[in-house]
Design an enzyme around this catalytic site. Structure first.
Site, PDB file in Angstrom:
ATOM      1  N   LYS A  94       7.764  11.747 -33.742  1.00 53.32           N
ATOM      2  CA  LYS A  94       6.535  10.977 -33.523  1.00 53.32           C
ATOM      3  C   LYS A  94       6.682   9.637 -34.215  1.00 53.32           C
ATOM      4  O   LYS A  94       7.056   9.586 -35.396  1.00 53.32           O
ATOM      5  CB  LYS A  94       5.347  11.745 -34.131  1.00 53.32           C
ATOM      6  CG  LYS A  94       4.018  11.085 -33.894  1.00 53.32           C
ATOM      7  CD  LYS A  94       3.403  11.509 -32.585  1.00 53.32           C
ATOM      8  CE  LYS A  94       2.343  10.553 -32.094  1.00 53.32           C
ATOM      9  NZ  LYS A  94       2.859   9.385 -31.339  1.00 53.32           N
ATOM     10  N   GLN A 115       8.871   6.616 -41.322  1.00 57.83           N
ATOM     11  CA  GLN A 115       7.937   7.433 -40.538  1.00 57.83           C
ATOM     12  C   GLN A 115       8.050   8.918 -40.884  1.00 57.83           C
ATOM     13  O   GLN A 115       7.053   9.636 -40.879  1.00 57.83           O
ATOM     14  CB  GLN A 115       8.252   7.222 -39.043  1.00 57.83           C
ATOM     15  CG  GLN A 115       7.164   7.688 -38.107  1.00 57.83           C
ATOM     16  CD  GLN A 115       6.047   6.683 -37.958  1.00 57.83           C
ATOM     17  OE1 GLN A 115       6.298   5.496 -37.803  1.00 57.83           O
ATOM     18  NE2 GLN A 115       4.807   7.133 -38.022  1.00 57.83           N
ATOM     19  N   LYS A 118       5.987   9.426 -44.039  1.00 55.65           N
ATOM     20  CA  LYS A 118       4.577   9.131 -43.747  1.00 55.65           C
ATOM     21  C   LYS A 118       3.951  10.285 -42.979  1.00 55.65           C
ATOM     22  O   LYS A 118       2.875  10.773 -43.313  1.00 55.65           O
ATOM     23  CB  LYS A 118       4.501   7.849 -42.912  1.00 55.65           C
ATOM     24  CG  LYS A 118       3.110   7.449 -42.498  1.00 55.65           C
ATOM     25  CD  LYS A 118       3.133   6.312 -41.495  1.00 55.65           C
ATOM     26  CE  LYS A 118       3.973   5.155 -41.988  1.00 55.65           C
ATOM     27  NZ  LYS A 118       3.864   3.977 -41.112  1.00 55.65           N
ATOM     28  N   LYS A 130      11.168   6.349 -34.303  1.00 56.84           N
ATOM     29  CA  LYS A 130      10.676   5.013 -33.998  1.00 56.84           C
ATOM     30  C   LYS A 130      11.527   4.469 -32.870  1.00 56.84           C
ATOM     31  O   LYS A 130      12.660   4.927 -32.667  1.00 56.84           O
ATOM     32  CB  LYS A 130      10.782   4.114 -35.229  1.00 56.84           C
ATOM     33  CG  LYS A 130       9.835   2.941 -35.217  1.00 56.84           C
ATOM     34  CD  LYS A 130       8.432   3.295 -35.680  1.00 56.84           C
ATOM     35  CE  LYS A 130       7.503   2.112 -35.445  1.00 56.84           C
ATOM     36  NZ  LYS A 130       6.206   2.305 -36.118  1.00 56.84           N
ATOM     37  N   GLY A 169       2.217   3.073 -29.979  1.00 58.11           N
ATOM     38  CA  GLY A 169       2.397   1.623 -30.073  1.00 58.11           C
ATOM     39  C   GLY A 169       2.845   1.173 -31.450  1.00 58.11           C
ATOM     40  O   GLY A 169       2.905   1.951 -32.395  1.00 58.11           O
ATOM     41  N   ASP A 170       3.185  -0.091 -31.534  1.00 52.58           N
ATOM     42  CA  ASP A 170       3.489  -0.778 -32.798  1.00 52.58           C
ATOM     43  C   ASP A 170       3.406  -2.262 -32.444  1.00 52.58           C
ATOM     44  O   ASP A 170       2.727  -2.616 -31.467  1.00 52.58           O
ATOM     45  CB  ASP A 170       4.891  -0.364 -33.307  1.00 52.58           C
ATOM     46  CG  ASP A 170       5.171  -0.856 -34.732  1.00 52.58           C
ATOM     47  OD1 ASP A 170       4.717  -0.214 -35.679  1.00 52.58           O
ATOM     48  OD2 ASP A 170       5.831  -1.903 -34.899  1.00 52.58           O
ATOM     49  N   THR A 214      -5.461   2.843 -37.817  1.00 49.31           N
ATOM     50  CA  THR A 214      -4.567   2.378 -38.889  1.00 49.31           C
ATOM     51  C   THR A 214      -5.352   1.497 -39.857  1.00 49.31           C
ATOM     52  O   THR A 214      -5.314   1.703 -41.077  1.00 49.31           O
ATOM     53  CB  THR A 214      -3.353   1.624 -38.304  1.00 49.31           C
ATOM     54  OG1 THR A 214      -2.742   2.457 -37.325  1.00 49.31           O
ATOM     55  CG2 THR A 214      -2.354   1.288 -39.393  1.00 49.31           C
ATOM     56  N   ASN A 245      -3.490  -5.529 -34.076  1.00 50.79           N
ATOM     57  CA  ASN A 245      -4.292  -4.305 -34.077  1.00 50.79           C
ATOM     58  C   ASN A 245      -4.664  -3.864 -35.492  1.00 50.79           C
ATOM     59  O   ASN A 245      -5.836  -3.589 -35.784  1.00 50.79           O
ATOM     60  CB  ASN A 245      -3.519  -3.199 -33.350  1.00 50.79           C
ATOM     61  CG  ASN A 245      -4.193  -1.851 -33.500  1.00 50.79           C
ATOM     62  OD1 ASN A 245      -3.831  -1.071 -34.367  1.00 50.79           O
ATOM     63  ND2 ASN A 245      -5.201  -1.592 -32.689  1.00 50.79           N
ATOM     64  N   SER A 381      -3.064   9.699 -34.063  1.00 49.29           N
ATOM     65  CA  SER A 381      -2.227  10.037 -32.903  1.00 49.29           C
ATOM     66  C   SER A 381      -2.059  11.551 -32.817  1.00 49.29           C
ATOM     67  O   SER A 381      -2.076  12.129 -31.729  1.00 49.29           O
ATOM     68  CB  SER A 381      -0.847   9.383 -33.019  1.00 49.29           C
ATOM     69  OG  SER A 381      -0.881   8.068 -32.527  1.00 49.29           O
TER      70      SER A 381
END
Ligand code: NDP
Length: 449
Positions: A94, A115, A118, A130, A169-170, A214, A245, A381
């Site tokens: 993820k 990630q 996290k 990622k 997204g990022d 976020t 964002n 998410s």
């Protein structure tokens, strides 16, 4: 001075460097975690025996592919696509997709590595990954964005699945891009597999609060950090870098909780608005009209635009770097501390350089690293995946409540871990160790994988 690594860990770090030459951002992310793991190996010698650190530093799978597409003039363009599936001990891979010209394999690896920890901190059943491309969406038409996304997914789809790998997204990837990629995935596979991507639109499988998550999560984390110091957000003067964002919803929640954001930015410059950033105007400019931050001052005459300015020079009590990696260096950190900043929380991934991090830790200010502070996006998410799996959709209030609980829980876990390992208040150490232990335990349980 750069901290010295434990002898065994230094050897691991040198190996990571020589096996991944030229990937400096990845080296930086690995080093930051390794610097804090010495005491963990003392407490859990089985992690060293089973070489968990070496395994964690090596991605499970790395995919690099060609993305050919046609621009509006009919010319062929070629970009490079990446997906680094880093660790799936805790759940399906993820992590987001980034579309930005600066993206390299090293960028994606550093993001994927972060990630993993996290995602572990969220307590949700998700592994870490990622991806992205060196494609630059700036100035591209909707048609060009769609053709690029379709070509990107034409290769990536075979690596994805709701139980395999679930991107989101990022930078440069939001609802529009997720929509084009989801449409293409559906068309290729002939499956309406909602759980294969998150950050989807409301009405076709998306979750309420995902867009806000976020930024809102960062602010909840700051609220908790301040609470431990008997402080609140009420009346605090804040600055938030970026205007994408994460920045937009960080600003929105700060205002809701009584703080005042006086500056934000983009790669072109800084806007300072002493009256407080007008969030509705910012949303219209960035989300609806896709314009640059310099246009903000056309509508707010009291605001000032500083082309090429440095946002960290604007005095504040709370600073929230929310644009990109290494955007805040040692000098900037010293400026912030000198100007009376009491808290920093990272909306972006690795926005503070190692020297900047040391300045914050030595000054004893509340410093929340991205791994912990910006985990609300991926946590929500995972809530979107839960809703998709049960074919349900939750209310805004319920989802936001879950997000708040998750962020508060991360803060507690990270603080308690820092205390347990003899460094109370050190959220860097607490986040790295708490995340690592969760992943390491799962890896031990799953055998040699
Ligand atoms: P967006 O694309 O929405 O916005 C990015 C913002 O950062 C823009 O204002 C952009 O300015 C600025 N920016 C990007 N690159 C640079 C650069 N090289 N130099 C200066 N400014 C730059 O991205 P997000 O808001 O989604 O992401 C921001 C950060 O938050 C990233 O580090 C991302 O990894 C992290 N993050 C995002 C999550 C999410 O849910 N979206 C979750 C967790 C972390 P410009 O338009 O001029 O390029």
């Amino acid at each position: 001075m750069t901290p010295v690594l434990d002898e065994n860990i230094e050897a691991i770090y040198q190996q990571v460097k020589s096996r991944n030459p030229g990937e400096e951002e990845f080296h930086q992310a690995v080093r930051e975690v390794l610097e804090t793991l010495g005491p963990v190996l003392v407490k859990y010698p089985e992690f060293a025996r089973e070489r968990i650190i070496e395994r964690v530093c090596e991605p499970e799978r790395q995919i690099i592919f060609r993305v050919p597409w046609q621009d509006d003039r009919g010319e062929v363009q070629i970009n490079r696509g990446f997906r680094v599936e880093f660790n799936s001990a805790l759940g399906p891979y993820k992590g987001g997709l980034r579309f930005h010209p600066s993206v390299t394999l090293g960028t994606v690896k550093f993001l994927g590595f972060e990630q993993v920890f996290k995602n572990a901190l969220t307590g949700m059943p998700i592994g870490g990954a990622k991806g992205g491309s060196d494609f630059d969406p700036k100035g591209r038409s909707d048609g060009e964005i769609m053709r690029f996304c379709q070509s990107f997914m034409l290769e990536l789809y075979r690596h994805l699945g709701e139980y395999t790998d679930v991107p989101a997204g990022d930078i440069g990837v939001s609802g529009r891009e997720i929509g084009y990629m989801f449409g293409q995935y559906k068309r290729i596979t002939n499956r309406y597999e909602s759980g294969v991507l998150t950050g989807k639109g409301i009405g076709w499988g998306g979750s309420l609060v995902r867009k806000e998550a976020t930024g809102y999560g960062v602010v909840y984390f700051v609220r908790e950090m301040l609470r431990t110091r008997n402080e609140t957000l009420e009346g605090k003067r804040c600055i938030v870098s970026g205007s994408g964002n994460v920045a937009i919803y960080t600003i929105e929640k700060l205002h809701q909780l009584g703080a005042k954001v006086v500056a934000c930015s983009d790669s072109g410059g800084v806007v300072v608005d002493e009256q407080g950033i007008d969030i509705d105007l910012l949303k219209t400019l960035k989300e609806v009209e896709r314009r640059r931050i310099c246009d903000y001052v056309k509508y707010r005459r009291e605001a000032v635009y500083q082309p090429g300015g440095n946002i960290w020079d604007v005095p504040c009590q709370i600073a929230l770097p929310s644009a990109t990696q290494n955007e805040l260096n040692g000098r900037d950190a010293r400026t912030l501390v000198r100007n009376g900043c009491i808290a920093v929380a990272e909306g972006a991934n690795m926005p503070t350089t190692p020297e900047g991090v040391r300045v914050f830790l030595e000054a004893g200010i509340a410093y929340g690293p991205g791994k912990a502070a910006n985990a609300g996006g991926v946590a929500t998410s995972a809530l979107e995946m839960q809703q998709n799996a049960s074919r349900d959709s939750w209310s805004f209030e319920f989802t936001e409540q879950r997000l708040d609980e998750i962020m508060t829980g991360i803060h507690t876990l990270v603080s308690e871990t820092a205390e347990e390992f003899g460094a109370p208040g050190n959220y860097v150490l607490g986040a790295n160790i708490a995340g690592f232990i969760k992943v390491a335990r799962a890896m031990l349980a799953l055998g040699l994988i």
